[in-house]
Design an enzyme around this catalytic site. Structure first.
Site, PDB file in Angstrom:
ATOM      1  N   GLU A 158      12.953 -13.713  -6.420  1.00  0.00           N
ATOM      2  CA  GLU A 158      11.634 -13.404  -6.949  1.00  0.00           C
ATOM      3  C   GLU A 158      10.607 -13.526  -5.830  1.00  0.00           C
ATOM      4  O   GLU A 158      10.169 -14.637  -5.517  1.00  0.00           O
ATOM      5  CB  GLU A 158      11.264 -14.380  -8.067  1.00  0.00           C
ATOM      6  N   GLY A 214       9.307 -12.327 -16.807  1.00  0.00           N
ATOM      7  CA  GLY A 214       8.261 -13.207 -17.325  1.00  0.00           C
ATOM      8  C   GLY A 214       7.453 -12.491 -18.396  1.00  0.00           C
ATOM      9  O   GLY A 214       7.859 -12.399 -19.554  1.00  0.00           O
ATOM     10  N   GLY A 215       6.313 -11.937 -17.982  1.00  0.00           N
ATOM     11  CA  GLY A 215       5.363 -11.322 -18.913  1.00  0.00           C
ATOM     12  C   GLY A 215       6.011 -10.386 -19.920  1.00  0.00           C
ATOM     13  O   GLY A 215       5.735 -10.473 -21.132  1.00  0.00           O
ATOM     14  N   GLY A 262       3.982 -11.836 -11.808  1.00  0.00           N
ATOM     15  CA  GLY A 262       2.795 -11.796 -12.660  1.00  0.00           C
ATOM     16  C   GLY A 262       1.633 -11.028 -12.055  1.00  0.00           C
ATOM     17  O   GLY A 262       0.508 -11.106 -12.542  1.00  0.00           O
ATOM     18  N   HIS A 306      11.837 -22.408  -9.842  1.00  0.00           N
ATOM     19  CA  HIS A 306      10.923 -21.270  -9.987  1.00  0.00           C
ATOM     20  C   HIS A 306       9.736 -21.484  -9.046  1.00  0.00           C
ATOM     21  O   HIS A 306       9.296 -22.612  -8.837  1.00  0.00           O
ATOM     22  CB  HIS A 306      10.455 -21.161 -11.444  1.00  0.00           C
ATOM     23  N   TRP A 324       9.931 -17.343 -20.805  1.00  0.00           N
ATOM     24  CA  TRP A 324       8.709 -17.312 -21.630  1.00  0.00           C
ATOM     25  C   TRP A 324       7.579 -18.143 -21.023  1.00  0.00           C
ATOM     26  O   TRP A 324       6.453 -18.103 -21.506  1.00  0.00           O
ATOM     27  CB  TRP A 324       9.022 -17.794 -23.049  1.00  0.00           C
ATOM     28  N   LYS A 325       7.891 -18.939 -20.034  1.00  0.00           N
ATOM     29  CA  LYS A 325       6.903 -19.814 -19.375  1.00  0.00           C
ATOM     30  C   LYS A 325       6.158 -20.655 -20.427  1.00  0.00           C
ATOM     31  O   LYS A 325       6.739 -20.998 -21.450  1.00  0.00           O
ATOM     32  CB  LYS A 325       5.950 -18.981 -18.506  1.00  0.00           C
ATOM     33  N   SER A 380       7.355  -8.890 -12.018  1.00  0.00           N
ATOM     34  CA  SER A 380       6.730  -7.720 -12.651  1.00  0.00           C
ATOM     35  C   SER A 380       7.733  -6.643 -13.058  1.00  0.00           C
ATOM     36  O   SER A 380       7.451  -5.453 -12.959  1.00  0.00           O
ATOM     37  CB  SER A 380       5.647  -7.131 -11.738  1.00  0.00           C
TER      38      SER A 380
END
Ligand code: PGA
Length: 247
Positions: free
Chosen positions: A166, A231-232, A172, A96, A9-10, A210
């Site tokens: 990653e 992530g997003g 992102g 990360h 969720w960052k 992504s």
């Protein structure tokens, strides 16, 4: 091997949004429990939301997004692995690229953090990946091999460690690595783990960068992709579960 669907969720959302998000994810799983035969789930909320997410967990595990390499003590602003464990986390994301970039975290520090996390019984999700510049120079294997060599602690096993590949340029940005790029790197990482660890064949390797419902199917079809670090798209229950559905 079951796929691990991991949401990072960052630094997003407030308490109400965090609560609504985990409720929505758990609600979706409750309606389709068969998905648990195929996928394990973990969400990694910001530290301050761990305590409110925890009582809402049923079929999803929880993780931190970082931890200190040190034990409890006078380290203002840091969070220890023991604290994560105590609040109910099972996983912790380490190394990360955003922490490598903005906090200048080095491989050696990441290995110490991983050691501290494993000592508390946490499963680490250790992130590796090359920058766009490094890929353009054809150095991706060299970079990832060095990160694996230096940021994994002693005692790595399938029980306590997950690797997340990653590519930094795909995080992102909406750019995803092609299935061929992903295949090549995941094979490379698998070979590296097998050469080093007895159970290297069973250590999960996630892809991140992504990932969304529309590309998850082709990514999960690549050999040695054992899940995704998202992530997003993990901030919307529909997208997060849409990715799981593709697994
Ligand atoms: P993204 O982030 O899915 O938003 O690209 C992935 C990650 O940073 O773990």
């Amino acid at each position: 091997m079951k796929k691990l669907i991991a949401g990072n969720w960052k630094m997003n959302g407030n308490a109400a949004e965090a609560a609504a998000l985990i409720e929505a994810v758990e609600g979706r799983i409750a309606k389709d429990m068969d998905i648990l035969d195929k996928c394990d789930f973990v969400v990694c909320p910001p530290f301050v939301h761990l305590g409110l997410v925890k009582p809402k967990l049923e079929n999803v595990s929880m993780g931190g997004q970082n931890c200190s390499q040190r034990g409890n003590g006078a380290f203002t602003g840091d969070i220890s692995a023991a604290m994560l464990k105590d609040i109910g986390a099972r996983y912790v994301i380490l190394g990360h690229s955003e922490r490598r970039q903005y906090h200048k975290e080095k491989d050696e520090t990441i290995a110490l953090k991983a050691q501290a996390a494993n000592a508390e019984g946490l499963i680490t999700i250790i992130c590796v990946g090359e920058t766009e510049e490094e890929r353009e120079a054809g150095k991706q294997n060299e970079i990832v091999a060095a990160q694996l060599e230096k940021s994994l602690p002693d005692g790595v096993s399938e029980e306590n460690t997950v690797i997340a590949y990653e590519p930094v340029w795909a995080i992102g940005t909406g750019k995803t690595a092609t299935p061929d790029d992903i295949r090549a790197m995941h094979e490379f990482i698998r070979g590296n783990l097998m050469a080093k660890y007895d159970d290297g064949e069973k250590i999960r390797i996630l892809y991140g960068g992504s990932v969304k419902p529309s590309n998850a199917g082709e990514i999960f079809a690549v050999p040695h992709v054992n899940g995704a670090l998202i992530g997003g798209a993990s901030l919307k229950a529909d997208d997060f579960m849409g990715i799981a559905a593709a697994a």
